[in-house]
Design an enzyme around this catalytic site. Sequence first.
Site, PDB file in Angstrom:
ATOM      1  CG  ASP A  32      -2.077   0.658   0.963  1.00 16.68           C
ATOM      2  OD1 ASP A  32      -1.856   1.878   0.851  1.00 16.68           O
ATOM      3  OD2 ASP A  32      -3.269   0.569   1.481  1.00 16.68           O
ATOM      4  CG  ASP A  59       3.606   4.289  -6.581  1.00 16.74           C
ATOM      5  OD1 ASP A  59       2.640   3.632  -7.012  1.00 16.74           O
ATOM      6  OD2 ASP A  59       4.119   5.522  -6.785  1.00 16.74           O
ATOM      7  CG  PHE A  82      -8.812  -4.053  -2.120  1.00 17.88           C
ATOM      8  CD1 PHE A  82     -10.100  -4.120  -2.401  1.00 17.88           C
ATOM      9  CD2 PHE A  82      -8.115  -5.008  -1.473  1.00 17.88           C
ATOM     10  CE1 PHE A  82     -10.932  -5.227  -1.832  1.00 17.88           C
ATOM     11  CE2 PHE A  82      -8.988  -5.951  -0.940  1.00 17.88           C
ATOM     12  CZ  PHE A  82      -9.989  -5.939  -0.963  1.00 17.88           C
ATOM     13  CB  SER A 127     -16.769  -0.194  -9.558  1.00 13.93           C
ATOM     14  OG  SER A 127     -17.911   0.648  -9.460  1.00 13.93           O
ATOM     15  CE1 TYR A 152     -12.406   3.885  -8.875  1.00 12.05           C
ATOM     16  CE2 TYR A 152     -14.794   4.298  -9.598  1.00 12.05           C
ATOM     17  CZ  TYR A 152     -13.689   3.671  -8.756  1.00 12.05           C
ATOM     18  OH  TYR A 152     -13.916   2.502  -8.020  1.00 12.05           O
ATOM     19  CE  LYS A 156     -11.728   0.072  -9.346  1.00 13.98           C
ATOM     20  NZ  LYS A 156     -10.785  -0.612  -8.907  1.00 13.98           N
ATOM     21  CG  ASN A 182     -23.656   2.452  -3.672  1.00 13.89           C
ATOM     22  OD1 ASN A 182     -23.784   1.762  -4.994  1.00 13.89           O
ATOM     23  ND2 ASN A 182     -23.451   3.810  -3.807  1.00 13.89           N
ATOM     24  CB  VAL A 220     -31.497  14.777  -1.791  1.00 11.46           C
ATOM     25  CG1 VAL A 220     -32.309  13.841  -2.556  1.00 11.46           C
ATOM     26  CG2 VAL A 220     -31.565  14.613  -0.130  1.00 11.46           C
ATOM     27  NE  ARG A 298     -22.745  12.336  -7.014  1.00 11.58           N
ATOM     28  CZ  ARG A 298     -22.369  11.454  -6.044  1.00 11.58           C
ATOM     29  NH1 ARG A 298     -21.764  12.042  -5.104  1.00 11.58           N
ATOM     30  NH2 ARG A 298     -22.890  10.290  -6.352  1.00 11.58           N
TER      31      ARG A 298
HETATM   32  N1  UFG Z   1     -25.943  11.645  -2.700  1.00 12.71           N
HETATM   33  C1  UFG Z   1     -26.479  12.711  -2.264  1.00 12.71           C
HETATM   34  N2  UFG Z   1     -25.823  13.493  -1.661  1.00 12.71           N
HETATM   35  C2  UFG Z   1     -24.664  13.512  -1.291  1.00 12.71           C
HETATM   36  C3  UFG Z   1     -24.012  12.472  -1.559  1.00 12.71           C
HETATM   37  C4  UFG Z   1     -24.647  11.321  -2.501  1.00 12.71           C
HETATM   38  O1  UFG Z   1     -27.826  12.841  -2.652  1.00 12.71           O
HETATM   39  O2  UFG Z   1     -24.298  14.473  -0.647  1.00 12.71           O
HETATM   40  C5  UFG Z   1     -26.508  10.449  -3.613  1.00 12.71           C
HETATM   41  C6  UFG Z   1     -25.915  10.507  -4.992  1.00 12.71           C
HETATM   42  O3  UFG Z   1     -26.318  11.378  -5.868  1.00 12.71           O
HETATM   43  C7  UFG Z   1     -26.285   9.021  -5.059  1.00 12.71           C
HETATM   44  C8  UFG Z   1     -26.106   8.150  -3.763  1.00 12.71           C
HETATM   45  O4  UFG Z   1     -26.298   9.203  -2.866  1.00 12.71           O
HETATM   46  O5  UFG Z   1     -27.643   8.695  -5.917  1.00 12.71           O
HETATM   47  C9  UFG Z   1     -25.041   7.434  -3.696  1.00 12.71           C
HETATM   48  O6  UFG Z   1     -23.942   8.251  -3.683  1.00 12.71           O
HETATM   49  P1  UFG Z   1     -22.509   7.905  -3.515  1.00 12.71           P
HETATM   50  O7  UFG Z   1     -21.688   8.967  -3.825  1.00 12.71           O
HETATM   51  O8  UFG Z   1     -22.508   7.526  -2.144  1.00 12.71           O
HETATM   52  O9  UFG Z   1     -22.247   6.631  -4.146  1.00 12.71           O
HETATM   53  P2  UFG Z   1     -22.072   6.200  -5.907  1.00 12.71           P
HETATM   54  O10 UFG Z   1     -23.293   5.455  -6.152  1.00 12.71           O
HETATM   55  O11 UFG Z   1     -22.202   7.501  -6.759  1.00 12.71           O
HETATM   56  O12 UFG Z   1     -20.775   5.590  -6.200  1.00 12.71           O
HETATM   57  C10 UFG Z   1     -20.480   4.357  -6.462  1.00 12.71           C
HETATM   58  C11 UFG Z   1     -19.316   3.858  -5.570  1.00 12.71           C
HETATM   59  C12 UFG Z   1     -18.295   4.650  -6.475  1.00 12.71           C
HETATM   60  C13 UFG Z   1     -18.231   4.695  -7.699  1.00 12.71           C
HETATM   61  C14 UFG Z   1     -19.554   5.047  -8.330  1.00 12.71           C
HETATM   62  C15 UFG Z   1     -19.473   4.947  -9.918  1.00 12.71           C
HETATM   63  O13 UFG Z   1     -19.600   4.073  -4.315  1.00 12.71           O
HETATM   64  O14 UFG Z   1     -16.985   4.209  -5.732  1.00 12.71           O
HETATM   65  O15 UFG Z   1     -20.614   4.295  -7.911  1.00 12.71           O
HETATM   66  O16 UFG Z   1     -20.683   5.263 -10.378  1.00 12.71           O
HETATM   67  F1  UFG Z   1     -17.301   5.303  -8.398  1.00 12.71           F
END
Ligand code: UFG
Length: 339
Positions: A32, A59, A82, A127, A152, A156, A182, A220, A298
């Site tokens: 790591d 690294d 990972f 992922s 990113y 993957k 998630n 949200v 987002r």
């Molecule tokens: N969300 C909010 N408010 C916040 C943060 C998140 O509404 O402040 C919502 C997001 O829009 C999403 C949900 O919560 O709908 C989950 O968001 P996360 O950022 O926790 O997780 P993601 O589904 O975006 O991320 C996952 C993985 C990432 C990966 C990504 C790729 O956790 O590692 O999918 O699509 F990169």
Amino acid sequence: MAKILVTGGNGYIGSHTVVALQACGHRVVIADNLCNSKTYVKERIARISGSAPGFYQIDLADLRQVQQLAEQEGGFDGIIHFAAHLFVEESVAKPLKYYSNNLKATMHLLEVFANDGQPINMVFSSSCTVYGNPDKLPISENEPIKEAVSPYGNTKVIGEQILRDHAVASGQCRVVALRYFNPTGAHESGLLGEDPIGHHTHLVPIITEVARGKRPVLKVFGADYPTRDGTCVRDYIHVCDLARAHVLALDYLAQGRNEHPFEAINIGSGTGQTVLEMVDAYQKATGLSIPYELAPRRPGDAGAVYADIRLANATLGWEPKFSLSDMLLSTYQWEKSLS
Ligand code: UFG
């Protein structure tokens, strides 16, 4: 007992997996570079397991350092990979950083530990991002891989392709790519959990910061998606369930139960929660109130993503054991222990 290299073993999912491997009697060596994890983690792993894993701060994007690891350790029975940069937004701003680091690390591991017919079993941290905005729900492993929305995500997709091509060509290298949905939650000891360098970007730790008054309100992201309440649906999975899936995937490969040299397997809970349902579940699990406000979408978020997990059950004999409430409460307790 097998000797397993865990790259990124000091990170969030990596550290929980190291503990799960050691609990099954495996000998673990962590590689790591500590770019997104803290030094206390390896001591905590030792406290939980009663024995310290081997540790190399190296690294993997530097081939020479991977070669030196091989010179010092000899071979491994298995590798769980990972180590990767993982911030979606940063990857859009700095794509080369992501392509260079994430892809080189994967290639160097193969070049050093899986070349010239060396037998190796590998589990790759993939992922659900490889499915993009899916056409069918729940998402099975047969769904098409979509063009990634971020560099990113693309690392993957390409990482899986590199591993598949090499596994097929080598005949001695066997790979399972676990496609996580998630991950959230923390270890029941209270000693390990998500603690990135920098700020949280995932929903449950952010809700926790709101619950603890560290953020005024949860934003949200998007309330106009075609879902039950207009907010995004995701499939949340406890990090300890996820960690156990890695141990089972290594056993699966070690016992030669795989049909193909490369297989991809979903790891999620199999059910989806909207963001507002998560807020409600969090309030019920902790008794704390979560102020929120509806905000614009987002960029890059898919509307609904949740897994078909039948393949994980059929191949690995895996199923989730922890509930949503376990995930939320353990995250809350973990965050409280940090400060
Ligand atoms: N969300 C909010 N408010 C916040 C943060 C998140 O509404 O402040 C919502 C997001 O829009 C999403 C949900 O919560 O709908 C989950 O968001 P996360 O950022 O926790 O997780 P993601 O589904 O975006 O991320 C996952 C993985 C990432 C990966 C990504 C790729 O956790 O590692 O999918 O699509 F990169």
